[in-house]
Design a protein around this motif. Structure first.
Motif, PDB file in Angstrom:
ATOM      1  N   VAL A 118       0.719  -1.176  -0.185  1.00  0.00           N
ATOM      2  CA  VAL A 118      -0.058   0.023   0.074  1.00  0.00           C
ATOM      3  C   VAL A 118       0.886   1.226  -0.064  1.00  0.00           C
ATOM      4  O   VAL A 118       1.810   1.426   0.938  1.00  0.00           O
ATOM      5  CB  VAL A 118      -0.797  -0.041   1.277  1.00  0.00           C
ATOM      6  CG1 VAL A 118      -1.763   1.233   1.369  1.00  0.00           C
ATOM      7  CG2 VAL A 118      -1.718  -1.360   1.247  1.00  0.00           C
ATOM      8  N   CYS A 119       0.972   1.805  -1.003  1.00  0.00           N
ATOM      9  CA  CYS A 119       1.955   2.994  -1.387  1.00  0.00           C
ATOM     10  C   CYS A 119       1.254   4.402  -1.354  1.00  0.00           C
ATOM     11  O   CYS A 119       0.095   4.540  -1.701  1.00  0.00           O
ATOM     12  CB  CYS A 119       2.642   2.863  -2.541  1.00  0.00           C
ATOM     13  SG  CYS A 119       3.729   4.069  -3.082  1.00  0.00           S
ATOM     14  N   PHE A 151      -4.912   0.488 -15.076  1.00  0.00           N
ATOM     15  CA  PHE A 151      -5.992  -0.908 -14.920  1.00  0.00           C
ATOM     16  C   PHE A 151      -5.770  -1.407 -13.541  1.00  0.00           C
ATOM     17  O   PHE A 151      -5.181  -0.978 -12.815  1.00  0.00           O
ATOM     18  CB  PHE A 151      -5.203  -1.940 -16.086  1.00  0.00           C
ATOM     19  CG  PHE A 151      -3.707  -2.245 -15.791  1.00  0.00           C
ATOM     20  CD1 PHE A 151      -3.344  -3.183 -14.976  1.00  0.00           C
ATOM     21  CD2 PHE A 151      -2.601  -1.285 -16.386  1.00  0.00           C
ATOM     22  CE1 PHE A 151      -2.004  -3.682 -14.704  1.00  0.00           C
ATOM     23  CE2 PHE A 151      -1.526  -1.668 -16.110  1.00  0.00           C
ATOM     24  CZ  PHE A 151      -1.153  -2.888 -15.445  1.00  0.00           C
ATOM     25  N   ASP A 152      -6.402  -2.305 -13.431  1.00  0.00           N
ATOM     26  CA  ASP A 152      -6.725  -3.012 -11.784  1.00  0.00           C
ATOM     27  C   ASP A 152      -5.551  -3.534 -11.386  1.00  0.00           C
ATOM     28  O   ASP A 152      -4.921  -4.305 -12.188  1.00  0.00           O
ATOM     29  CB  ASP A 152      -7.918  -3.877 -11.643  1.00  0.00           C
ATOM     30  CG  ASP A 152      -9.303  -3.137 -11.880  1.00  0.00           C
ATOM     31  OD1 ASP A 152      -9.306  -2.109 -11.811  1.00  0.00           O
ATOM     32  OD2 ASP A 152     -10.307  -3.805 -12.222  1.00  0.00           O
ATOM     33  N   GLY A 153      -5.150  -3.132 -10.142  1.00  0.00           N
ATOM     34  CA  GLY A 153      -3.943  -3.722  -9.437  1.00  0.00           C
ATOM     35  C   GLY A 153      -4.026  -4.743  -8.604  1.00  0.00           C
ATOM     36  O   GLY A 153      -5.018  -5.403  -8.787  1.00  0.00           O
ATOM     37  N   GLY A 154      -3.325  -4.795  -7.589  1.00  0.00           N
ATOM     38  CA  GLY A 154      -3.022  -5.990  -6.741  1.00  0.00           C
ATOM     39  C   GLY A 154      -3.641  -5.864  -5.515  1.00  0.00           C
ATOM     40  O   GLY A 154      -3.306  -6.681  -4.521  1.00  0.00           O
ATOM     41  N   ARG A 207       1.731  -6.045   8.370  1.00  0.00           N
ATOM     42  CA  ARG A 207       0.866  -6.856   7.586  1.00  0.00           C
ATOM     43  C   ARG A 207      -0.270  -6.605   7.758  1.00  0.00           C
ATOM     44  O   ARG A 207      -0.881  -6.317   8.973  1.00  0.00           O
ATOM     45  CB  ARG A 207       1.355  -8.286   7.869  1.00  0.00           C
ATOM     46  CG  ARG A 207       2.527  -9.014   7.467  1.00  0.00           C
ATOM     47  CD  ARG A 207       2.746 -10.381   7.827  1.00  0.00           C
ATOM     48  NE  ARG A 207       3.858 -10.664   7.531  1.00  0.00           N
ATOM     49  CZ  ARG A 207       4.596 -11.548   6.761  1.00  0.00           C
ATOM     50  NH1 ARG A 207       3.546 -12.405   6.218  1.00  0.00           N
ATOM     51  NH2 ARG A 207       5.871 -11.905   6.508  1.00  0.00           N
ATOM     52  N   PHE A 208      -1.260  -6.786   6.753  1.00  0.00           N
ATOM     53  CA  PHE A 208      -2.717  -6.392   6.779  1.00  0.00           C
ATOM     54  C   PHE A 208      -3.403  -7.680   5.675  1.00  0.00           C
ATOM     55  O   PHE A 208      -2.941  -7.959   4.944  1.00  0.00           O
ATOM     56  CB  PHE A 208      -3.305  -5.267   6.329  1.00  0.00           C
ATOM     57  CG  PHE A 208      -2.572  -4.162   7.345  1.00  0.00           C
ATOM     58  CD1 PHE A 208      -3.182  -3.578   8.477  1.00  0.00           C
ATOM     59  CD2 PHE A 208      -1.485  -3.501   7.032  1.00  0.00           C
ATOM     60  CE1 PHE A 208      -2.716  -2.698   9.294  1.00  0.00           C
ATOM     61  CE2 PHE A 208      -0.637  -2.332   7.784  1.00  0.00           C
ATOM     62  CZ  PHE A 208      -1.562  -2.188   8.835  1.00  0.00           C
ATOM     63  N   ALA A 228       3.169  -0.666   4.540  1.00  0.00           N
ATOM     64  CA  ALA A 228       2.152  -1.245   4.744  1.00  0.00           C
ATOM     65  C   ALA A 228       1.701  -2.289   3.508  1.00  0.00           C
ATOM     66  O   ALA A 228       2.004  -1.980   2.577  1.00  0.00           O
ATOM     67  CB  ALA A 228       0.530  -0.624   5.036  1.00  0.00           C
ATOM     68  N   VAL A 229       1.610  -3.568   4.002  1.00  0.00           N
ATOM     69  CA  VAL A 229       1.438  -4.592   2.890  1.00  0.00           C
ATOM     70  C   VAL A 229       0.395  -5.373   3.063  1.00  0.00           C
ATOM     71  O   VAL A 229      -0.041  -5.879   4.249  1.00  0.00           O
ATOM     72  CB  VAL A 229       2.669  -5.366   2.867  1.00  0.00           C
ATOM     73  CG1 VAL A 229       2.628  -6.622   1.802  1.00  0.00           C
ATOM     74  CG2 VAL A 229       3.885  -4.583   2.580  1.00  0.00           C
ATOM     75  N   LEU A 230      -0.621  -5.813   2.020  1.00  0.00           N
ATOM     76  CA  LEU A 230      -1.707  -6.672   2.198  1.00  0.00           C
ATOM     77  C   LEU A 230      -1.025  -8.087   1.845  1.00  0.00           C
ATOM     78  O   LEU A 230      -0.568  -8.219   0.631  1.00  0.00           O
ATOM     79  CB  LEU A 230      -2.673  -6.389   1.125  1.00  0.00           C
ATOM     80  CG  LEU A 230      -3.409  -4.889   1.231  1.00  0.00           C
ATOM     81  CD1 LEU A 230      -4.186  -4.604   0.007  1.00  0.00           C
ATOM     82  CD2 LEU A 230      -4.016  -4.771   2.714  1.00  0.00           C
TER      83      LEU A 230
END
Ligand SMILES: [Zn+2]
Ligand SMILES: [Zn+2]
Length: 342
Positions: free
Chosen positions: A41-42, A119-122, A312-313, A334-336
């Motif tokens: 999450v940037c 376009f749709d991302g991650g 982490r989330f 933050a990272v999903l």
């Protein structure tokens, strides 16, 4: 696999995230489909969330720090196969035919795509990505650790390796946050005499642990003066999105020095031109890299054990992840953890 997937999308500019069930997309002939394991999450995801970037259409799923594995391959794609471990960053593809592309400068493509924006991302269990926007991810790197390297990592690594600094030169990193804590590690690993500059004295121990040779507390002393005591910086990598912070280090460069800005302040920066003339110095900017640059970043990070500090989330906690990022509370990225949701 099932026909549907979970995705966090922004229904319209400024709206809250919605976690929805939607069809798994099929790759176009020139795309691969990535089964997403993790996505960072940037801060640039604010462009999508708030609609502050021209041309975003909605609904849109953000996310340009995507790590996973190839799960389907478009008919025209020969360079990737099912099962390949891959990632995708901000640079989401290029046209191969504009003036910049014809000169091999894909980052400056006039028709460049942006992952998670055009376009749709991650922020989803699956994403389709143009084949030329995909980087191979070393097996040893954890997906959650690798994700931020696709944006924060490649930006700092690429800015430093495209600078004029050589091993032994004084290189300063302004800000020990999401970008800066990686910049310090890359500067150290590249053999530079590394100076971390921060207005937060409590970052001192961390900065030294990450490989800084010196820590300058900019709340206490003039960072330009501190750099001049070290002989003047060859490069100052500025990650703090603050005009004051940038202005305060320009006087710290030595002969032919360069302040390379990767953290963008919201206002113009007054610069001491006399010092630039006197040193033949410059202030310049740098933005991310293409897929091969990302792969170089991942390979070097693997080689030198460089990882980000992450929180982490789960995909369901996307609001919390985004809020911590946007309020600058996340330490440091933050990272999903999407594979971890199962
Ligand atoms: Zn980013
Ligand atoms: Zn192009």
């Amino acid at each position: 696999m099932t026909d549907t997937m979970r995705a966090a999308m922004v229904p319209e500019a400024g709206a809250d995230f919605e976690v929805v069930e939607k069809p798994v997309p099929d790759p176009a002939p020139d795309e691969v489909r990535v089964a997403v394991d993790a996505c960072g999450v940037c801060h640039s995801d604010v462009f999508v969330k708030e609609g502050t970037f021209p041309g975003v259409s909605y609904p849109r799923t953000p996310g340009h720090e995507v790590v996973g594995h190839v799960d389907a391959v478009g008919d025209d794609v020969s360079m990737w196969s099912e099962g390949d471990r891959v990632g995708a960053g901000w640079h989401g593809g290029h046209c191969h035919s504009c003036e910049a592309c014809r000169r091999g400068n894909f980052l400056q493509c006039e028709n460049a795509e942006i992952t998670g924006l055009t376009f749709d991302g991650g922020y989803a269990e699956y994403a389709t990505v143009p084949a030329e926007a995909v980087a191979a991810v070393p097996e040893d790197l954890d997906a959650v650790d690798a994700a931020p390297l696709l944006c924060a990592g490649v930006t700092t690594y690429n800015a430093l390796r495209n600078s004029d600094a050589s091993a032994g030169d004084v290189v300063a990193v302004v800000g020990v946050g999401g970008l800066g804590h990686l910049g310090v590690q890359y500067a150290h690993a590249a053999g530079f005499e590394t100076v971390a500059i921060s207005r937060s004295p409590e970052k001192r121990d961390l900065a030294l642990d990450l490989g800084a040779d010196h820590f300058v507390d900019a709340s206490e002393r003039d960072p330009a003066e501190a750099l001049q005591e070290l002989g003047g910086a060859k490069v100052v990598l500025s990650t703090a999105p603050s005009a004051d912070a940038i202005e305060s280090v320009v006087g710290g460069i030595g002969t032919d020095g360069d302040v390379v800005v990767v953290g963008i302040p919201g206002e113009p920066v007054p610069v001491d031109i006399q010092h630039l003339v006197g040193t033949a110095g410059s202030v310049s900017g740098w933005g991310s890299g293409d897929a091969r640059d990302s792969q170089d970043t991942l390979e070097f990070s693997d080689l030198r054990d460089i990882t980000p500090v992450v929180e982490r989330f789960s995909l369901d906690d996307v609001d919390e992840a985004y809020d911590r990022m946007v309020s600058n509370e996340a330490r440091f990225r933050a990272v999903l953890d999407i594979a971890g949701d199962d």
